[in-house]
Design a protein around this motif. Structure first.
Motif: not given
Ligand code: MN
Length: 244
Positions: A3, A225, A227
């Protein structure tokens, strides 16, 4: 691939503080699955030079060093509080010092990242002070003063900044829409990611583009975050998903 984390405006003041405990927790989170970490300014409430022997500076350097030794790529942007973070901090922490504006690839998206204060163009008084503080000659003169004098200056500057924030109209403390549009267009950004304003949100810009604003920390941790195709903005007790 892990991430990618973004955070800003931690405004850390001391090791013995709730904010620093949140920082330690956050570093654990990044260590668990992060491949890179972007710190977008104002990690420190005040920063008077790399030669500062305050325990807080050493503790932040140590936590970043642990992450960089574990293989996390760390990028550090200057905020308006910690614009004096320099080469020595970078060498000892393993964090790369960023340019004022950087463009990064997040999957198939192009993200323009910055602290965000340069977008607040309606705050003329602030922009004038900023020009002075970013002047290399001013910085050299400031860094030549003893630590005690520099700390006293920083305390006074913080008090003046708090007074300005209390007095100024709320609207001038936020980003200027034209400045955002100009940056988006100049950098062909799908996303603009910044902090500084302490107004965490995901804003829609024209044509599916987004402006993602990181939250400030003293009360709760905040981070973005990313990802794969998904992104989540965390602030206070909220999680906002950023639509692909
Ligand atoms: Mn700031």
């Amino acid at each position: 691939m892990g991430a990618i984390y973004f955070a800003s405006d931690l405004h850390l003041t001391a090791v013995e503080s709730c904010a620093f405990d949140l920082w330690v927790d956050f570093c654990g989170r990044v260590a668990a699955d992060g491949e890179s970490l972007y710190l977008l300014g104002d990690v420190f409430e005040a920063y008077v030079g790399d030669d500062d022997d305050a325990p807080l500076v050493a503790a932040v350097v140590a936590s970043l060093r642990r992450l960089s030794d574990a293989g996390v790529e760390i990028s550090f942007a200057h905020g308006n509080r910690d614009f004096l973070v320099g080469a020595e901090f970078s060498a000892s922490s393993g964090a790369r010092l960023m340019a004022e504006v950087e463009i990064i690839e997040l999957g198939h998206r192009r993200a323009t990242v910055l602290h965000g204060d340069t977008l607040c163009t309606d705050d003329i008084a602030y922009q004038t002070v900023r020009r002075q503080l970013r002047d290399p000659a001013w910085q050299a003169q400031f860094l030549s003063q003893p630590l005690a004098a520099r700390r006293a200056f920083a305390a006074k500057a913080r008090a003046e900044s708090a007074a300005h924030t209390a007095m100024a109209a709320a609207s001038i403390m936020d980003v200027n829409a034209d400045a955002v549009a100009a940056l988006q267009s100049a950098t062909a950004a799908d996303w603009i990611i910044h902090g500084h304003t302490h107004r965490p949100a995901v804003h829609d810009l024209r044509a599916g583009r987004r402006r993602i604003v990181l939250g400030d920390w003293p009360r709760a941790a905040s981070w973005l975050r990313v990802e794969g195709g998904s992104a989540e903005l965390h602030f206070e007790d909220q999680v906002v998903r950023v639509d692909p």
